[in-house]
Design an enzyme around this catalytic site. Structure first.
Site, PDB file in Angstrom:
ATOM      1  N   CYS A   1       2.219   0.383  -8.852  1.00 46.49           N
ATOM      2  CA  CYS A   1       3.274   0.914  -7.964  1.00 46.49           C
ATOM      3  C   CYS A   1       4.531   1.217  -8.759  1.00 46.49           C
ATOM      4  CB  CYS A   1       3.561  -0.073  -6.841  1.00 46.49           C
ATOM      5  SG  CYS A   1       4.012  -1.710  -7.425  1.00 46.49           S
TER       6      CYS A   1
ATOM      7  N   GLY B   1       0.833  -1.194   0.000  1.00 49.40           N
ATOM      8  CA  GLY B   1       0.000   0.000   0.000  1.00 49.40           C
ATOM      9  C   GLY B   1       0.870   1.247   0.000  1.00 49.40           C
ATOM     10  N   SER B   2       0.301   2.329   0.500  1.00 47.59           N
ATOM     11  CA  SER B   2       0.993   3.618   0.427  1.00 47.59           C
ATOM     12  C   SER B   2       2.027   3.759   1.551  1.00 47.59           C
ATOM     13  CB  SER B   2      -0.033   4.748   0.540  1.00 47.59           C
ATOM     14  OG  SER B   2      -0.651   4.672   1.808  1.00 47.59           O
TER      15      SER B   2
ATOM     16  N   GLY C   1       1.928   2.365   5.341  1.00 51.90           N
ATOM     17  CA  GLY C   1       3.022   1.440   5.669  1.00 51.90           C
ATOM     18  C   GLY C   1       3.683   1.800   6.991  1.00 51.90           C
TER      19      GLY C   1
ATOM     20  N   GLU D   1       5.560  -3.451   1.059  1.00 49.62           N
ATOM     21  CA  GLU D   1       5.764  -3.102  -0.356  1.00 49.62           C
ATOM     22  C   GLU D   1       4.984  -1.816  -0.578  1.00 49.62           C
ATOM     23  OE1 GLU D   1       5.310  -6.525  -3.072  1.00 49.62           O
ATOM     24  OE2 GLU D   1       5.055  -7.653  -1.233  1.00 49.62           O
TER      25      GLU D   1
HETATM   26  P1  NAD Z   1      -3.448   2.393   1.254  1.00 49.50           P
HETATM   27  O1  NAD Z   1      -2.160   2.444   1.986  1.00 49.50           O
HETATM   28  O2  NAD Z   1      -4.418   3.482   1.430  1.00 49.50           O
HETATM   29  O3  NAD Z   1      -4.247   1.055   1.619  1.00 49.50           O
HETATM   30  C1  NAD Z   1      -3.670  -0.226   1.477  1.00 49.50           C
HETATM   31  C2  NAD Z   1      -4.415  -1.213   2.359  1.00 49.50           C
HETATM   32  O4  NAD Z   1      -4.211  -0.873   3.738  1.00 49.50           O
HETATM   33  C3  NAD Z   1      -5.924  -1.235   2.161  1.00 49.50           C
HETATM   34  O5  NAD Z   1      -6.376  -2.568   2.284  1.00 49.50           O
HETATM   35  C4  NAD Z   1      -6.420  -0.382   3.315  1.00 49.50           C
HETATM   36  O6  NAD Z   1      -7.751  -0.663   3.667  1.00 49.50           O
HETATM   37  C5  NAD Z   1      -5.471  -0.800   4.412  1.00 49.50           C
HETATM   38  N1  NAD Z   1      -5.308   0.145   5.524  1.00 49.50           N
HETATM   39  C6  NAD Z   1      -5.645   1.448   5.584  1.00 49.50           C
HETATM   40  N2  NAD Z   1      -5.279   1.969   6.784  1.00 49.50           N
HETATM   41  C7  NAD Z   1      -4.711   0.976   7.482  1.00 49.50           C
HETATM   42  C8  NAD Z   1      -4.103   0.886   8.777  1.00 49.50           C
HETATM   43  N3  NAD Z   1      -4.019   1.939   9.584  1.00 49.50           N
HETATM   44  N4  NAD Z   1      -3.586  -0.292   9.169  1.00 49.50           N
HETATM   45  C9  NAD Z   1      -3.629  -1.377   8.363  1.00 49.50           C
HETATM   46  N5  NAD Z   1      -4.187  -1.354   7.125  1.00 49.50           N
HETATM   47  C10 NAD Z   1      -4.715  -0.200   6.690  1.00 49.50           C
HETATM   48  O7  NAD Z   1      -3.058   2.212  -0.281  1.00 49.50           O
HETATM   49  P2  NAD Z   1      -4.020   2.223  -1.549  1.00 49.50           P
HETATM   50  O8  NAD Z   1      -4.444   3.627  -1.828  1.00 49.50           O
HETATM   51  O9  NAD Z   1      -5.051   1.169  -1.359  1.00 49.50           O
HETATM   52  O10 NAD Z   1      -3.023   1.713  -2.692  1.00 49.50           O
HETATM   53  C11 NAD Z   1      -2.193   2.540  -3.437  1.00 49.50           C
HETATM   54  C12 NAD Z   1      -0.772   2.509  -2.911  1.00 49.50           C
HETATM   55  O11 NAD Z   1      -0.262   1.172  -2.901  1.00 49.50           O
HETATM   56  C13 NAD Z   1       0.173   3.289  -3.776  1.00 49.50           C
HETATM   57  O12 NAD Z   1       1.036   4.050  -2.973  1.00 49.50           O
HETATM   58  C14 NAD Z   1       0.957   2.221  -4.517  1.00 49.50           C
HETATM   59  O13 NAD Z   1       2.220   2.613  -4.991  1.00 49.50           O
HETATM   60  C15 NAD Z   1       1.055   1.170  -3.466  1.00 49.50           C
HETATM   61  N6  NAD Z   1       1.376  -0.133  -4.056  1.00 49.50           N
HETATM   62  C16 NAD Z   1       2.632  -0.665  -3.847  1.00 49.50           C
HETATM   63  C17 NAD Z   1       2.967  -1.876  -4.442  1.00 49.50           C
HETATM   64  C18 NAD Z   1       4.324  -2.498  -4.242  1.00 49.50           C
HETATM   65  O14 NAD Z   1       4.454  -3.682  -4.513  1.00 49.50           O
HETATM   66  N7  NAD Z   1       5.330  -1.775  -3.789  1.00 49.50           N
HETATM   67  C19 NAD Z   1       2.051  -2.543  -5.256  1.00 49.50           C
HETATM   68  C20 NAD Z   1       0.800  -1.956  -5.452  1.00 49.50           C
HETATM   69  C21 NAD Z   1       0.469  -0.744  -4.845  1.00 49.50           C
END
Ligand code: NAD
Length: 469
Positions: free
Chosen positions: A273, A217-218, A222, A239
């Site tokens: 990503c 995620g973001s 993270g 990641e």
């Molecule tokens: P996000 O961080 O908002 O959410 C990711 C996940 O975390 C979701 O399931 C969300 O519900 C959950 N989440 C939210 N708050 C949380 C918390 N406090 N504790 C635990 N879990 C929580 O990201 P997004 O907007 O869903 O996705 C986009 C981001 O993901 C972009 O930054 C992208 O670059 C990244 N990404 C990285 C990779 C990689 O492999 N490096 C791959 C795909 C996407």
């Protein structure tokens, strides 16, 4: 702009379900259970109870994972349709995502850790064996819900761990369906899908019964995940986001690479990503590259993912669309020019015109932040040193690429990129067998290939004298 799905509901009251919206129409696809964090205790408890049998028999595990791959393929059409409806991507891309989900299961079904003997001259037999870490929490975003989930649960399961998987509330439906498809072939409670809005994820990562948190995620989330997992000292694999640069060299053959470069930036509507998120071009080749990319951006078929003519779908959700709009409008206000696009499309859903920006300030948010949408800044440079410095000049370090006719020269420049993967004349091509890891803010730990398997194992050393002492 339609309200984003996870935000809907009566303030102060937690509904039993929430609506998941189709980004191509803004209409609800379906309702999804909004599980309460308190439910996690029972889920994690059941995972612990399923663990001893799952870890005991590697051959049975491998067979179950192969059966899981077959089951995913058998349900492929239904999974792909649902994925397109909630995520927005063209159906052909959803089919490819389902195929990669099955391929990942099959790949890890065939991997086993290697026991190693340590021979350091002492009269002892010292052997390193590998044991599963215990229940794994897997949390994934909305851009590749199935494929990224499999990238987490396939190695975790292959290592002998049970998994609790939480998809994004923007895209939980195909993952729930995947969970029920897999439940028919895996032992009970070995893989559980939980769905719901926050704080479900936060509570899952901090749960004392979880031994490894694998998160995609973001960057800000993270950091919160790492802090949450610190309470129980669970292992974390993160990641995170990227802001990959593509550096074009002065001998680049634009006609040959323009399609590849365009799709490396715009595939999945730029919501990748490791998409190309910035392009650096020698000043004297800049206009030519902008024109080639803009031509493609203007002619690509944008539409609902279920329409077979569509090559580019909508942005997944209203929050993300607002972000894309913000960084684009800010760049334009600061003097950038849209060689293509630059605006929302006047139709229902979250559609944004594929956008190529030129005359962009290097300090603009569209360059320094992760735009994660169909917007690409193309920046001129005077020297390769300047381009490398700019490419490395953000907090991110996921991937990067160098494009040119002289491959040795391109590789020498690629060597200077501070990132986990550097491509030459390509971008974002990954093999199941290679490690995947970001540097700087882009991640912690290693996924992919055998490294992904070992990320779910811990060493166990048996130390025994060769003779009775
Ligand atoms: P996000 O961080 O908002 O959410 C990711 C996940 O975390 C979701 O399931 C969300 O519900 C959950 N989440 C939210 N708050 C949380 C918390 N406090 N504790 C635990 N879990 C929580 O990201 P997004 O907007 O869903 O996705 C986009 C981001 O993901 C972009 O930054 C992208 O670059 C990244 N990404 C990285 C990779 C990689 O492999 N490096 C791959 C795909 C996407």
């Amino acid at each position: 702009m339609p309200t984003s799905a996870p935000g809907r509901g009566v303030p102060g009251r937690r509904a039993a379900t929430f609506a998941v919206l189709d980004p191509a129409t803004g209409e609800a696809v379906d309702e999804c259970p909004d599980q309460r964090p308190e439910e996690l205790d029972a889920v994690v408890d059941r995972a612990h109870r399923a663990w001893p049998a799952w870890r005991a028999d590697p051959a049975a595990r491998s067979g179950a994972l192969r059966a899981a791959a077959d089951a995913v393929e058998a349900a492929g059409d239904t999974l792909a349709q649902l994925l397109t409806r909630e995520q927005g991507k063209p159906l052909a891309e959803s089919c490819a995502e389902v195929a990669r989900t099955a391929a990942r299961l099959r790949y890890f079904a065939g991997l086993a850790p290697r026991t190693r003997r340590i021979d350091d001259g002492r009269p002892v037999d010292s052997e390193v064996r590998w044991r599963p870490v215990g229940p794994v929490a897997a949390i994934v975003p909305w851009n590749f819900p199935l494929q990224l989930a499999a990238a987490k649960f396939a190695p975790a399961l292959a290592a002998g761990n049970p998994v609790v998987l939480k998809p994004s509330p923007f895209t939980p439906l195909a993952t729930r369906l995947l969970g029920s498809v897999l439940a028919a072939v895996l032992p009970e409670d070995v893989l559980t899908v939980v769905t719901g809005r926050e704080p479900l994820g936060a509570r899952l990562v901090a749960h004392p019964g979880i031994r490894h948190v694998t998160f995609t995620g973001s960057v800000p989330t993270g950091r919160a995940v790492a802090a949450g997992a610190a309470a129980s000292l669970a292992r974390v694999t993160l990641e995170l986001g990227g802001n990959d640069a593509a550096v074009l060299l002065d001998d680049v053959e634009v006609d040959r690479i323009a399609d590849r470069l365009f799709w490396a930036a715009f595939r999945n509507c730029g919501q990748v990503c490791m998409a190309v998120k910035r392009v650096y071009v020698p000043a004297r080749r800049h206009a030519e590259v902008v024109e080639a990319l803009a031509e493609r951006a203007k002619s690509v078929a944008v539409g609902p993912g279920l329409d077979p003519r569509t090559r580019l779908g909508p942005v997944n959700n209203a929050d993300q669309l607002a972000r894309v709009l913000r960084v684009t409008e800010q760049a334009l206000a600061d003097g950038a020019r849209a060689a293509a696009g630059g605006h929302r499309l006047d139709r229902p859903g979250h559609f944004f015109a594929p956008t190529v920006l030129t005359d962009v300030s290097p300090d603009s948010a569209v360059v320094t932040e992760e735009q994660f949408g169909p917007v690409l800044p193309v920046l001129p440079y005077r020297s390769v040193d300047e381009a490398v410095e700019a490419a490395n000049g953000t907090g991110f370090g996921l991937g990067g690429s160098v494009w040119g006719a002289d491959l040795d020269r391109a590789e020498a420049v690629a060597e200077r990129l501070e990132c986990g993967t550097a491509w030459i004349n390509h971008h974002a091509e990954l093999s199941l067998a290679q490690p995947f890891a970001g540097v700087k803010d882009s991640g912690v730990g290693v996924a992919g290939g055998p490294w992904g398997l070992y990320g779910n194992l811990r060493p166990f050393v048996v130390h025994r004298p060769r003779e009775e002492v």
